[in-house]
Design a protein around this motif. Sequence first.
Motif, mmCIF file in Angstrom:
data_model
loop_
_atom_site.group_PDB
_atom_site.id
_atom_site.type_symbol
_atom_site.label_atom_id
_atom_site.label_comp_id
_atom_site.label_asym_id
_atom_site.label_seq_id
_atom_site.Cartn_x
_atom_site.Cartn_y
_atom_site.Cartn_z
ATOM 1 N N LYS A 1 34.508 -38.314 -55.749
ATOM 2 C CA LYS A 1 34.535 -39.775 -55.848
ATOM 3 C C LYS A 1 35.097 -40.203 -57.201
ATOM 4 O O LYS A 1 35.887 -41.175 -57.285
ATOM 5 N N ALA A 2 34.728 -39.504 -58.258
ATOM 6 C CA ALA A 2 35.245 -39.835 -59.588
ATOM 7 C C ALA A 2 36.762 -39.685 -59.623
ATOM 8 O O ALA A 2 37.473 -40.546 -60.176
ATOM 9 N N TYR A 3 37.274 -38.609 -59.031
ATOM 10 C CA TYR A 3 38.725 -38.396 -58.998
ATOM 11 C C TYR A 3 39.416 -39.554 -58.284
ATOM 12 O O TYR A 3 40.446 -40.055 -58.746
ATOM 13 N N GLU A 4 38.845 -39.989 -57.171
ATOM 14 C CA GLU A 4 39.435 -41.095 -56.412
ATOM 15 C C GLU A 4 39.413 -42.392 -57.219
ATOM 16 O O GLU A 4 40.398 -43.143 -57.240
ATOM 17 N N GLY B 1 41.122 -47.476 -65.970
ATOM 18 C CA GLY B 1 42.247 -47.382 -66.885
ATOM 19 C C GLY B 1 42.536 -45.938 -67.250
ATOM 20 O O GLY B 1 41.868 -45.016 -66.780
ATOM 21 N N PRO B 2 43.530 -45.698 -68.085
ATOM 22 C CA PRO B 2 43.855 -44.330 -68.507
ATOM 23 C C PRO B 2 42.641 -43.638 -69.145
ATOM 24 O O PRO B 2 41.893 -44.255 -69.903
ATOM 25 N N VAL B 3 42.457 -42.373 -68.835
ATOM 26 C CA VAL B 3 41.302 -41.619 -69.326
ATOM 27 C C VAL B 3 41.485 -41.281 -70.800
ATOM 28 O O VAL B 3 42.520 -40.759 -71.218
ATOM 29 N N TYR C 1 33.077 -24.545 -66.194
ATOM 30 C CA TYR C 1 32.972 -25.705 -65.307
ATOM 31 C C TYR C 1 33.747 -26.897 -65.865
ATOM 32 O O TYR C 1 34.519 -27.550 -65.159
ATOM 33 N N GLY C 2 33.539 -27.195 -67.128
ATOM 34 C CA GLY C 2 34.244 -28.310 -67.737
ATOM 35 C C GLY C 2 35.737 -28.063 -67.816
ATOM 36 O O GLY C 2 36.541 -28.977 -67.603
ATOM 37 N N ALA C 3 36.117 -26.815 -68.112
ATOM 38 C CA ALA C 3 37.540 -26.479 -68.173
ATOM 39 C C ALA C 3 38.186 -26.659 -66.804
ATOM 40 O O ALA C 3 39.317 -27.147 -66.688
ATOM 41 N N ASN C 4 37.489 -26.280 -65.765
ATOM 42 C CA ASN C 4 37.991 -26.390 -64.397
ATOM 43 C C ASN C 4 38.162 -27.848 -63.976
ATOM 44 O O ASN C 4 39.222 -28.263 -63.492
ATOM 45 N N TRP D 1 41.647 -30.255 -63.420
ATOM 46 C CA TRP D 1 41.870 -30.992 -62.168
ATOM 47 C C TRP D 1 42.091 -32.475 -62.449
ATOM 48 O O TRP D 1 43.066 -33.072 -61.972
ATOM 49 N N LEU D 2 41.205 -33.070 -63.249
ATOM 50 C CA LEU D 2 41.318 -34.499 -63.553
ATOM 51 C C LEU D 2 42.575 -34.814 -64.357
ATOM 52 O O LEU D 2 43.157 -35.890 -64.221
ATOM 53 N N MET D 3 43.005 -33.861 -65.185
ATOM 54 C CA MET D 3 44.207 -34.060 -65.996
ATOM 55 C C MET D 3 45.475 -33.611 -65.262
ATOM 56 O O MET D 3 46.550 -33.554 -65.846
ATOM 57 N N LYS D 4 45.328 -33.279 -63.988
ATOM 58 C CA LYS D 4 46.447 -32.912 -63.116
ATOM 59 C C LYS D 4 47.293 -31.772 -63.685
ATOM 60 O O LYS D 4 48.522 -31.779 -63.629
#
Length: 375
Positions: A159-162, A171-173, A215-218, A222-225
């Motif tokens: 949901k966060a990714y969406e 806005g931009p992360v 976990y955070g690196a993974n 993903w979030l940073m594409k």
Amino acid sequence: MRYFLVFTALFFQLSKTSGQSDTQQPPLRVGVVGLVHGHVHWILENAKKSNIEIVGIAEPDRDLAERLTRRYGLSMDIVFDTLDEMVKATRPEAVNAFNSTYDHLETVRYCAPKGIHVMVEKPLAVSWAHAREMAALARKHKIHLLTNYETSWYGSNKKAYELIHDEKTIGPVRRIVFHTGHMGPVEIGCSQEFLEWLTDPVLNGGGALTDFGCYGANLSTWLMKGQTPESVTCITQQLKPGLYPKVDDDATIILKYAQTEVIIQASWNWPHHIKDMEVFGTTGFIKCKNAEKMEVMFNETDAPRSIKAEPLPKGDDDPFELLRKVVHDSYRLPPYDPSSLENAEIVVQILEAAKLSAQSGATVHWKELFPPTDN
């Protein structure tokens, strides 16, 4: 009239049969490599749910194998001392590795040339050298090599990714913060066979840094594409040397991107089990408190509100069904998906840089450690 009734009955029978074939996919034949990982219970208890068939287990510790097969109603007839014996006797389509992280490389070395797909438990490897060889073997022999992280199956993270990328609500992360870990593997009662390698700097590649830093690196990859950080800074501590004399039990990793900072706090010293994520954009924030509970604020003029993320749909909610879909249905993972090989490679690079930073006491610059290639 009689012919109409016969035709109608035949039509409904064919429709029923067709519906069964659409929904009842054949199970994936998998082998389990090792039983020494605490996460192995996941596959042993979920085999039917995930539409897989465990055809063989490679585990030399007979006492451990007897204990777990008895617990989950499996036969010792499918247990073999070695991976080679198991594969030759049962011919699995894929294997799930629940051995030490160090042994992931040897698993891929054996399986890749035989065309056997592999899913390992997080992280992919203990070092970049291991990961690089594993990835090269997977690509050369055209097998799928996936990595399983528990947090890949959190509805809140999806949901966060969406909200970030599809709906662009915050806005931009600018900043992502992770808190991951628990009270410690000894304190929570991990089995002796798990502790023997989890607390070994060679077999696990580190302590809390690798166990929970991944976990955070993974998720950030993903979030940073798929972006890689410009630099990595890490400090580690050994707060409980009596319990963990060989490895760190606390780590803080800072990833600097061009316009984003990621902070990963990985520890065996939390007062509770925790895997959460906070994402701050230019206009709002998203906080994933666990697999379901979230807090969001899309604009400072609006009060934060609590929401509940929906669980992932059936069929998309566990690693073993994903592996089946990839192998049987030719399902293609989205770019830098949390389970994907390209994501797992970056995770191992981040962990490698973090370890070097902690050892040297200096920030590690990405391009100096991982120079760009022409490939």
